[in-house]
Design an enzyme around this catalytic site. Sequence first.
Site, PDB file in Angstrom:
ATOM      1  N   GLY A 430       2.389   0.900   5.746  1.00  0.00           N
ATOM      2  CA  GLY A 430       3.172   1.837   6.551  1.00  0.00           C
ATOM      3  C   GLY A 430       3.008   3.288   6.168  1.00  0.00           C
ATOM      4  N   LYS A 431       1.869   3.670   5.578  1.00  0.00           N
ATOM      5  CA  LYS A 431       1.682   5.057   5.152  1.00  0.00           C
ATOM      6  C   LYS A 431       1.611   6.003   6.349  1.00  0.00           C
ATOM      7  CE  LYS A 431      -2.107   4.166   2.949  1.00  0.00           C
ATOM      8  NZ  LYS A 431      -2.166   2.720   3.221  1.00  0.00           N
ATOM      9  N   SER A 817      -5.845  -6.695 -18.528  1.00  0.00           N
ATOM     10  CA  SER A 817      -4.490  -7.242 -18.565  1.00  0.00           C
ATOM     11  C   SER A 817      -4.438  -8.737 -18.843  1.00  0.00           C
ATOM     12  CB  SER A 817      -3.777  -6.950 -17.236  1.00  0.00           C
ATOM     13  OG  SER A 817      -4.451  -7.558 -16.160  1.00  0.00           O
ATOM     14  N   LYS A 860       1.978  -8.696  -9.110  1.00  0.00           N
ATOM     15  CA  LYS A 860       1.842  -9.839 -10.005  1.00  0.00           C
ATOM     16  C   LYS A 860       3.118 -10.683 -10.025  1.00  0.00           C
ATOM     17  CE  LYS A 860      -1.580  -7.604 -12.982  1.00  0.00           C
ATOM     18  NZ  LYS A 860      -1.873  -7.027 -14.301  1.00  0.00           N
TER      19      LYS A 860
END
Length: 936
Positions: A430-431, A817, A860
Site C-alpha cells: 500500500g505504498k 541470522s 519471521k
Amino acid sequence: MALPIAKRPLFPGFYKAVSIRDPQVAAAIQEMMKRGQPYIGAFLFKDENADKDTIDSIDEVHPVGVFAQITSTSTFPVHGEGETSLTAVLYPHRRIKIANLLPPKHTTDGTTPSVATAEIEEIPPTQENQVQEEKGDVVASFEEIADETPPSPAAVSPYATSFLRKYNVSLVDVENLTELPYDKKSPIIRAVTSEIVNVFKEVANLNPLFRDQISTFSMSQSAGNVIDEPAKLADFAAAVSAGEVKELQDVLETLDVEERLSKALIVLKKELMNAQLQSKISKDVEAKIQKRQREYWLMEQMKGIRRELGIESDGKDKLVEKFKEKGEKLAMPEAVKRVFDEELNKLAHLEPAASEFNVTRNYLDWLTQIPWGQRSAENYNIVNAMKVLDEDHHGLKDVKDRILEFIAVGKLRGSVEGKILCLTGPPGVGKTSIGKSIARALNRQFYRFSVGGLTDVAEIKGHRRTYVGALPGRIIQALKKCQTENPLVLIDEIDKIGRGHQGDPASALLELLDPEQNNSFLDHYMDVPVDLSKVLFVCTANMTDTIPRPLLDRMEMIELSGYVSNEKMAIAEKYLAPQAKDLSGLKDVDVNLEKDAIEELIKSYCRESGVRNLKKQIEKVFRKSALKIVQDLGESALPEEKAFTKEGKAALAESEKVAAVTPGASSTTPAVNTTPADMEKQTTEIPRKPLGVEVPKSVHVSITKENLKDYVGPPVFTSDRLYDITPPGVAMGLAWTRLGGAALYVESILEAALTPRSTPGLKETGNLKAVMKESTAIAYSFAKSLMAKKFPQNRFFEKAKVHLHCPEGAVQKDGPSAGITMATSLLSLALEHSVNPEVAMTGELTVTGKVLRIGGLREKAVAARRSGAKIIVFPEDNMSDWLELPDEGLEGRPVGWYNEVFDIVFGDVQAEKANNLWAEQLKEKKGDREKEEKDE
C-alpha cells in the site's frame, strides 16, 4: 610551344580563354604574337589539381590535345599578390598528339618555375570574334588548307621556334591527327546526329545559356546545316557540356566520327538530366516561396479588413493583453516578474511569422500557468485525518503517526514546510495508495509520476528552450496541473531510477528533494527560481540498496515491513472482498466469501508480505461465482434484450445492417478488420445497463474452506512444518524472503560410525551462499567449544564426520541470522537430544556465543506461527520490534547469549548422560590397539 591546361580539354573550332601566371611563358607568348607565329599546343593535365604553366614530364598530360591559335592577349593584376596575369584567347584548329617533349630549363636552384593555371573560360564564337578572324589573314588561310597541309611553324623552318629556347617553356614535337573516313549518309550517323539535335532542343528549353550558345554555333557554320557536319556537332556537344573530364577527353581522343557522336550523346544526355533536375528544384523552391508570400499577403489583408470592420483587434496585441491580465492576477516574485516583463516586451515587438514568436509565446504561457503564490487551504483536523486514513488503509501505524505529527505542527504554526518522506517495503503493502489517502486527509492536490527506468535528466529538470518541442520538467508540470504551490507529489519507484547517456536523474533529484535547496529550484526551461519548499514529497521504494547514498540522506525513511495474518484478514474483509464483489457485478447478489475461506487463501495461496496477490485471488473467486450464477440461471433469466438501452439497440441494429452487406461477416460475427465509414451510427455513450439487479433473490452462493479449491485451484503452499517430531540434529530456523517469512530447517547427521580412529569433518549442502557458509563454520567451532566446556568427556566432535544440510536446495540461501539454529542442530546431534518441534529460532551467532540483532522479525514471526511454532527465540536487541507486533499467539524468548538458548532447548539434558554418550563407540579395544601397532 606546349601549354598545359586544367579542368577540361579544348575542342577544335571553339574559343577558350586561359590565364597564364608564369612570367617566362607569358613573355614567350607575347614574343610569338609579335613575330606573327601565335600557335601553341594545348594539352590537358591528368591531375585535376595540377597548377602550373609548363610540362615537366610527358606523363603529366594526356597525349592528345589541340593545335590552337592565340587570337588575343591581355594583362591583368593578380589580386593580393602584386603580380600580373596574362589572359590569352585560344582558337583550337585541329587535334594533335605529342611525339616528343623538351622540358623547360631549370633555374639555378634546380627547380622549375611553376605558377597557377587559372580555370579556362569558354568563349563562344561571337560576331566580334568573327571580325577579328576576318582581320587575321593567317587564320583564314590556315582554315582553308587545314585538311590538306596544315601550316606548322616547325615545318616552315627547322629554326622557326629557336627563339623560344631562351625561355623556360615546354617545347614538343607533335603529330597531326585526322579523322577516319566516314559516310555522312550512314543511317547510324544520321540517327545519332538527329538525337543530339533533339537533346540540344530540350536542353535549350531548360537552360537559356545553352540556347545562346546553340544559336551562335548555328550561325558560325559555313555549311548552314549542322547535320552535314557531324564531327563538328560532336565536338560542340562535348565543348558546351559540363561532363566528367575523362569523358570529355575521351571524346577528344576519338577519331572515329560515329563513335565520337555516340560518346558526345552520352555526355549531352547527362547534361539534360542535370538541367531537368535543376529546373525541378527551381520550380519547387519558387512554388514554396510563392505559397508563403500569397498566404502572408492574404493574412495581412484579412487582418486589415477585420480591423476596418471592428471585428477584432490585431492577434498579437490581443495575445499581449491576455498575458498582461494573467500576470497581474499572479503573485510573482520580483525576479520572475522582471523576466516576465522582458519576455512580454519581446513578444510585442516580434512579427507573428518569426520563429522566435512561438517560442516566446509558449514560454509566457508556461510562466503564467504556474500558480505563483496560490496555495490550497489545508485541513489540520486530527480527527478527520485519522478517519480518512483508517477508511482507506488498515494498519500502517508508522505512516499514519508521521502524518499526524505533520498535521499537529501545521496546526500550531499555521503553516508547514514541505517534507520528503520515503516509504520502503515489499510490493503490495500500500505504498502508492497511501499517498492518495495522505493528500485527501490534508486536503492537498495529488500528483504522481514514476521514475522507474527513467534515464533522461530533462524529465526532472526540463529541456532548454533552444530545442524544438522543449518542455519543462515533471515538477513544473505538476504545479501547472494542480494549480497550487503546495500539492502532494508522489515519486514512485525511486529505487529503480536509471542512468543513461542523457545524464543521471538520481543526481538531478538531489536539488529537488533537498529542503535547503528546493526553495529556489531552477528548471532548464523556465530558467527562473521556483519555490518548492511547500510541496510534500512522498517517495516509494521496494529496497534502499539501489538508492544513491546522498539521495537517501535527504529523505525521511518509513519502513513498511508487510502485513501479518490478522491484518490481512481485516483488509480482506473490510476492503478487498467488498471491492471485488462490486467489480464483478455481484453487489446486490447473495454471494458470501466466508472467513475460513479467506484464512485458507492467506495461508495456502498468498504468503507474500503485501495484499496484491490476495486481491487477485479474491477477485478470481467472485469472477468464478459470477460465471457459475450466469451458467446456472441460463439465458432466459438474464436475456440480452434487457441489457441494451434504447440507444444501444439502435446502434446494434445499425451494426447488423452493415454486417449483412459486408463480405465475410454475419450479424453475430461482424468483420473486425475493417472500420465502416458511418461508425458513429454504430456507437453510443451508454449501450448497456447492468443485469446484476435481475438476479433472483433465491440465488445464494457461499465460498468456504471446503469448496475454495473449486474457485482458485489446489493450494500453492503446503505446511511449512516438515517434522511433527524432530529427530536429533534437526532445528527449526526462520528466514526472510521477498514473499515474507519462511521456516528454514537445519539438519545435521553423522556420516559414518564413530570409531577411535575416525577423523572429524564438516560438510555443508543446501545452496548456501558465502555469508551462510561462514555462519556454518562459526556454529561448528562454537558447538565444539561449548561441548568442551560443558561436557568435556563427550568427544563427539573430535571423531565425528558431520553433514549439515538446509532443505530446498534449489533456493539460494544467504544471511547471518541462522547462526543459533545451526549451533542448536549440531549440539542436538552431539547430545542425541531432539529439539522441541514447537520452538523456532533466529539470531546471528559469534564465536564467543553472543547473539546479535537480525532483521525481518515481523515476517519471521508470521512464518513461525504458520509453521505451528508456539515459542520463538530471538535476539534481545530486537525487543523493540517484538513489542510492535500484534498478538500472534507466540511466546517470545529474547536472548543475549547462546547459553540462554541452550537452557531453553536443552534444559532437561543430564550432564552425566551427556558426558558418557559416545564413550562406548570411542573406547579403544585391546585387539585394535595391537593391530594398529602391528600396522605401524
